[in-house]
Design a protein around this motif. Structure first.
Motif, PDB file in Angstrom:
ATOM      1  N   THR A  14       0.802  -1.220   0.000  1.00  0.00           N
ATOM      2  CA  THR A  14       0.000   0.000   0.000  1.00  0.00           C
ATOM      3  C   THR A  14       0.837   1.273   0.000  1.00  0.00           C
ATOM      4  O   THR A  14       0.285   2.365  -0.079  1.00  0.00           O
ATOM      5  N   LYS A  15       2.157   1.154   0.100  1.00  0.00           N
ATOM      6  CA  LYS A  15       2.999   2.354   0.105  1.00  0.00           C
ATOM      7  C   LYS A  15       3.797   2.497  -1.200  1.00  0.00           C
ATOM      8  O   LYS A  15       4.721   3.303  -1.267  1.00  0.00           O
ATOM      9  N   SER A  16       3.434   1.755  -2.212  1.00  0.00           N
ATOM     10  CA  SER A  16       4.223   1.754  -3.429  1.00  0.00           C
ATOM     11  C   SER A  16       3.565   2.569  -4.527  1.00  0.00           C
ATOM     12  O   SER A  16       2.362   2.838  -4.505  1.00  0.00           O
ATOM     13  N   GLY A  17       4.381   2.939  -5.516  1.00  0.00           N
ATOM     14  CA  GLY A  17       3.846   3.626  -6.672  1.00  0.00           C
ATOM     15  C   GLY A  17       2.883   2.755  -7.452  1.00  0.00           C
ATOM     16  O   GLY A  17       1.919   3.244  -8.035  1.00  0.00           O
ATOM     17  N   ALA A  18       3.136   1.450  -7.481  1.00  0.00           N
ATOM     18  CA  ALA A  18       2.241   0.538  -8.186  1.00  0.00           C
ATOM     19  C   ALA A  18       0.854   0.535  -7.550  1.00  0.00           C
ATOM     20  O   ALA A  18      -0.158   0.404  -8.254  1.00  0.00           O
ATOM     21  N   PHE A  19       0.788   0.679  -6.237  1.00  0.00           N
ATOM     22  CA  PHE A  19      -0.508   0.742  -5.553  1.00  0.00           C
ATOM     23  C   PHE A  19      -1.269   1.995  -5.975  1.00  0.00           C
ATOM     24  O   PHE A  19      -2.494   1.959  -6.196  1.00  0.00           O
ATOM     25  N   VAL A  20      -0.573   3.110  -6.108  1.00  0.00           N
ATOM     26  CA  VAL A  20      -1.210   4.347  -6.580  1.00  0.00           C
ATOM     27  C   VAL A  20      -1.749   4.146  -7.995  1.00  0.00           C
ATOM     28  O   VAL A  20      -2.883   4.522  -8.311  1.00  0.00           O
ATOM     29  N   MET A  21      -0.938   3.530  -8.854  1.00  0.00           N
ATOM     30  CA  MET A  21      -1.360   3.290 -10.227  1.00  0.00           C
ATOM     31  C   MET A  21      -2.562   2.348 -10.286  1.00  0.00           C
ATOM     32  O   MET A  21      -3.482   2.519 -11.104  1.00  0.00           O
ATOM     33  N   TYR A  22      -2.567   1.368  -9.435  1.00  0.00           N
ATOM     34  CA  TYR A  22      -3.679   0.417  -9.377  1.00  0.00           C
ATOM     35  C   TYR A  22      -4.985   1.138  -9.061  1.00  0.00           C
ATOM     36  O   TYR A  22      -6.033   0.858  -9.662  1.00  0.00           O
ATOM     37  N   ASN A  23      -4.929   2.087  -8.142  1.00  0.00           N
ATOM     38  CA  ASN A  23      -6.145   2.819  -7.789  1.00  0.00           C
ATOM     39  C   ASN A  23      -6.571   3.792  -8.879  1.00  0.00           C
ATOM     40  O   ASN A  23      -7.760   4.059  -9.051  1.00  0.00           O
ATOM     41  N   CYS A  24      -5.610   4.323  -9.637  1.00  0.00           N
ATOM     42  CA  CYS A  24      -5.971   5.102 -10.824  1.00  0.00           C
ATOM     43  C   CYS A  24      -6.746   4.228 -11.806  1.00  0.00           C
ATOM     44  O   CYS A  24      -7.746   4.671 -12.392  1.00  0.00           O
ATOM     45  N   ALA A  25      -6.291   2.999 -11.972  1.00  0.00           N
ATOM     46  CA  ALA A  25      -6.961   2.077 -12.896  1.00  0.00           C
ATOM     47  C   ALA A  25      -8.355   1.718 -12.404  1.00  0.00           C
ATOM     48  O   ALA A  25      -9.287   1.570 -13.198  1.00  0.00           O
ATOM     49  N   SER A  51      -3.199  14.864 -11.688  1.00  0.00           N
ATOM     50  CA  SER A  51      -2.417  16.104 -11.620  1.00  0.00           C
ATOM     51  C   SER A  51      -1.170  15.919 -10.773  1.00  0.00           C
ATOM     52  O   SER A  51      -0.100  16.448 -11.100  1.00  0.00           O
ATOM     53  N   ALA A  52      -1.294  15.179  -9.675  1.00  0.00           N
ATOM     54  CA  ALA A  52      -0.132  14.927  -8.821  1.00  0.00           C
ATOM     55  C   ALA A  52       0.891  14.041  -9.537  1.00  0.00           C
ATOM     56  O   ALA A  52       2.094  14.298  -9.489  1.00  0.00           O
ATOM     57  N   LEU A  53       0.415  13.007 -10.223  1.00  0.00           N
ATOM     58  CA  LEU A  53       1.321  12.127 -10.953  1.00  0.00           C
ATOM     59  C   LEU A  53       2.033  12.874 -12.076  1.00  0.00           C
ATOM     60  O   LEU A  53       3.180  12.571 -12.409  1.00  0.00           O
ATOM     61  N   LYS A  54       1.368  13.867 -12.642  1.00  0.00           N
ATOM     62  CA  LYS A  54       1.977  14.636 -13.730  1.00  0.00           C
ATOM     63  C   LYS A  54       3.232  15.362 -13.262  1.00  0.00           C
ATOM     64  O   LYS A  54       4.182  15.537 -14.026  1.00  0.00           O
ATOM     65  N   THR A  55       3.260  15.806 -11.986  1.00  0.00           N
ATOM     66  CA  THR A  55       4.444  16.504 -11.476  1.00  0.00           C
ATOM     67  C   THR A  55       5.642  15.558 -11.340  1.00  0.00           C
ATOM     68  O   THR A  55       6.777  16.014 -11.222  1.00  0.00           O
ATOM     69  N   ILE A  56       5.386  14.239 -11.335  1.00  0.00           N
ATOM     70  CA  ILE A  56       6.465  13.245 -11.276  1.00  0.00           C
ATOM     71  C   ILE A  56       6.660  12.617 -12.657  1.00  0.00           C
ATOM     72  O   ILE A  56       7.462  11.708 -12.817  1.00  0.00           O
ATOM     73  N   HIS A  57       5.917  13.109 -13.640  1.00  0.00           N
ATOM     74  CA  HIS A  57       5.986  12.592 -15.004  1.00  0.00           C
ATOM     75  C   HIS A  57       5.686  11.103 -15.064  1.00  0.00           C
ATOM     76  O   HIS A  57       6.440  10.317 -15.634  1.00  0.00           O
ATOM     77  N   ILE A  58       4.553  10.736 -14.452  1.00  0.00           N
ATOM     78  CA  ILE A  58       4.042   9.369 -14.511  1.00  0.00           C
ATOM     79  C   ILE A  58       2.678   9.402 -15.182  1.00  0.00           C
ATOM     80  O   ILE A  58       1.801  10.169 -14.775  1.00  0.00           O
ATOM     81  N   SER A  59       2.495   8.582 -16.207  1.00  0.00           N
ATOM     82  CA  SER A  59       1.196   8.487 -16.881  1.00  0.00           C
ATOM     83  C   SER A  59       0.328   7.482 -16.132  1.00  0.00           C
ATOM     84  O   SER A  59       0.727   6.316 -15.964  1.00  0.00           O
ATOM     85  N   PRO A  60      -0.857   7.878 -15.673  1.00  0.00           N
ATOM     86  CA  PRO A  60      -1.693   6.958 -14.894  1.00  0.00           C
ATOM     87  C   PRO A  60      -2.222   5.816 -15.743  1.00  0.00           C
ATOM     88  O   PRO A  60      -2.435   5.962 -16.953  1.00  0.00           O
ATOM     89  N   LEU A  61      -2.435   4.686 -15.112  1.00  0.00           N
ATOM     90  CA  LEU A  61      -3.036   3.559 -15.805  1.00  0.00           C
ATOM     91  C   LEU A  61      -4.518   3.840 -16.054  1.00  0.00           C
ATOM     92  O   LEU A  61      -5.198   4.441 -15.222  1.00  0.00           O
ATOM     93  N   THR A  62      -5.016   3.372 -17.182  1.00  0.00           N
ATOM     94  CA  THR A  62      -6.420   3.564 -17.521  1.00  0.00           C
ATOM     95  C   THR A  62      -7.216   2.266 -17.451  1.00  0.00           C
ATOM     96  O   THR A  62      -8.426   2.281 -17.633  1.00  0.00           O
ATOM     97  N   GLN A  63      -6.546   1.166 -17.207  1.00  0.00           N
ATOM     98  CA  GLN A  63      -7.246  -0.102 -17.064  1.00  0.00           C
ATOM     99  C   GLN A  63      -6.420  -1.034 -16.188  1.00  0.00           C
ATOM    100  O   GLN A  63      -5.219  -0.873 -16.060  1.00  0.00           O
ATOM    101  N   ILE A  64      -7.104  -1.957 -15.573  1.00  0.00           N
ATOM    102  CA  ILE A  64      -6.435  -2.937 -14.714  1.00  0.00           C
ATOM    103  C   ILE A  64      -6.040  -4.141 -15.553  1.00  0.00           C
ATOM    104  O   ILE A  64      -6.866  -4.693 -16.261  1.00  0.00           O
TER     105      ILE A  64
END
Length: 558
Positions: A412-423, A545-558
């Motif tokens: 739950t503290k990883s970047g992958a977890f953040v991306m998963y919730n975006c998806a 918007s927050a991910l954009k400041t780190i230049h990470i494209s959010p996932l759009t699907q799981i």
């Protein structure tokens, strides 16, 4: 304080703290007299609080309040009434003001705040409004990248500095600063590696201009060393070079008193050093033509001493720059745990990518193949690496556990977890839009027409008050650096956005797992569903918007 007409515009937490403090204690009130609550437990009863101890100091002669066990902690009744009816531009509507065992507390009119914020949440996707109109350029000099001629020479500490520089560039830009990144040219292989992580470093072919500047620097140093009675030596790319005594220059200008290492003395200057300074000089000359300029050296701790030498060398060789502000932001070391051999950045990336691929195959089976999955795995890998190296304050050591499972979506503290919730959010909105096309749900009504009084879950207020309303403050605070403070070292809040994203994802996940947002297609349930969907839209936009400041494209699907 007279109440002002309530503006329909955005409401700000920082403005609420200021206005409430002025109303309570006058214009000289300290900024910390009121505190914003953030825990879910305390938010059940209050949103802002003046602790009981602070009340005793401010109102020592107050009468005993029925709810208080000690004397001297009660504020005047008329002041409580004033705080209850207070209205001002930027102040969220107040519902109640009460005294309790904890102190003086305020609870906001939550349906009204939901309406004010979610009716148009676009102001909450950017930093707080800034009244400063002075044009300023910040030169971000990522010192470790100057000497990287291949991915093999790019150490993990170098990568950490590059990620910090890239993130700061984005934060400073959206906060109104003009940013120049140095060096403006990287070798092709290093540039390609950084692009895998979403870092698009600027490219300028500066070879010709550098040669001229470097040649003039060599002439200057030969004259300087001869005038000071030193052995000038020679300059080339070998271990030889011009030996320059920095101590005399540093003492003459009282630079040791500003925080430079007292052991700085002789500096054997080679071709790479001169090219480094030449690139700084060129960027500085371009910047000062249109604005004031500050130079921020982003340095790994192993190279801090050498960068101070380059700082002094630049001051010595180009005295016409005057009192250009140079600050040093030091990135702590990156320590690899459970590894007997050194690991470079390419190995680190491939290891994390293989772990992401393995985790995805275990979860989704043979479907994990093709270009779309490759892009998803690369995006997850980039997020995992960036959160690992950036979620720790830049001055602290990062400990990498290469075998740690927390880099996957289970952690739950990883970047992958953040991306998963975006998806998850993207999938939910896809499901809603599909149901609209099939006629199961009606079209989404205008945001201003929604009934936000249906948002009564604790998690809903938590998402709005702690994250959507706080995001402008996070963006502003993350870019705050005291560039004019004494000394050469500086700190920045480069870990704030990562921590904010992880915290938001955890609270969103708890809410999403507990509340069924897309309910049954019954007309009497649509009002609450639309209000919840609008809240989820705002959460999604904040995440992106927050991910954009780190230049990470959010996932759009799981």
């Amino acid at each position: 304080m007279e109440a002002e007409p309530c503006s329909p515009g955005p409401v700000w937490v920082s403005e609420a703290l200021r206005v409430l403090g002025t109303a309570l204690l006058g214009s000289c009130a300290p900024s910390t007299v009121w505190f914003k609550e953030s825990s879910q437990k305390n938010l059940r009863s209050r949103d802002f609080l003046v602790p009981r101890g602070a009340l005793r100091k401010s109102f020592p002669d107050g009468e005993v309040h029925a709810g208080c066990r000690s004397r001297g902690c009660n504020v005047p009744v008329d002041l409580v009434q004033t705080l209850t009816s207070l209205a001002a531009p930027g102040l969220p509507p107040v519902k109640t003001c009460l005294q309790s065992e904890a102190g003086l507390l305020i609870q906001l009119d939550r349906p009204a705040v939901f309406h004010r914020v979610l009716g148009d949440f676009s102001p909450y996707l950017k930093p707080l409004p800034c009244i400063e109109d002075r044009q300023e350029t910040v030169i971000l000099n990522c010192a470790p990248l100057h000497g990287c001629r291949s991915p093999d020479t790019l150490r993990l500490s170098h990568l950490r500095a590059a990620l910090v520089a890239d993130h700061l560039a984005g934060l400073l830009t959206i906060n109104g600063k003009k940013v120049s990144l140095v060096p403006a040219r990287l070798c092709k292989e290093v540039d390609e590696f950084l692009r895998q992580l979403g870092i698009s470093w600027p490219y300028t072919d500066d070879t010709a201009s550098l040669e001229e500047t470097v040649s003039s620097f060599k002439d200057f140093l030969r004259d300087y060393t001869q005038d000071s009675g030193q052995d000038s030596g020679h300059v080339d790319s070998t271990p030889g070079g011009i030996s320059v005594q920095l101590k005399i220059f540093a003492e003459k200008h009282n630079l040791y008193m500003q925080g430079y290492d007292p052991n700085l003395d002789f500096f054997l200057v080679n071709e790479d050093d001169l090219q480094h300074v030449a690139r700084l000089q060129r960027s500085f000359q371009e910047a000062v033509q249109t604005s004031t300029c500050t130079v921020l050296h982003i340095v790994s701790c192993e190279e801090e001493f050498h960068q101070q030498k380059l700082d002094l060398l630049w001051r010595l060789m180009v005295p016409s720059n005057g009192d250009v502000i140079q600050k040093h932001l030091i990135c702590g070391p990156v320590k690899v745990l459970n590894s007997t051999a050194p690991i470079d950045c390419s190995q680190y990336f491939q290891l994390r990518r293989s772990q992401m691929l393995e985790a995805s195959v275990m979860k989704y089976g043979e479907n994990v193949q093709g270009e779309s999955w490759d892009a998803m795995i690369n995006s997850l890998t980039s997020a995992a690496i960036k959160f690992e190296l950036m979620a720790t304050p830049h001055r602290s050591q990062v400990n990498l556990n290469l075998k740690e499972a927390n880099i996957t979506t289970k952690g739950t503290k990883s970047g992958a977890f953040v991306m998963y919730n975006c998806a998850r959010l993207a999938t939910m909105f896809d499901s809603y839009n599909s149901a609209v096309r099939q006629g199961t749900y009606p079209e989404f009504p205008p945001a201003g027409d929604l009934n936000y009084s249906t948002l009564r879950e604790e998690g809903e207020w938590l998402l709005l008050f702690n994250y959507i309303m706080m995001f402008p403050e996070v963006l502003s605070q993350s870019a705050q650096m005291s560039l004019t403070s004494p000394g050469i070292r500086i700190t920045a809040n480069t870990e704030t956005v990562c921590k904010f994203l992880v915290s938001l994802s955890m609270d969103f996940s708890c809410y999403y797992n507990r509340v069924h947002i897309l309910g049954e297609p019954r007309p009497h349930l649509f009002s609450q569903m639309f209000a919840r969907l609008q809240l989820m839209k705002a959460v999604q936009r904040v995440l992106h918007s927050a991910l954009k400041t780190i230049h990470i494209s959010p996932l759009t699907q799981i």
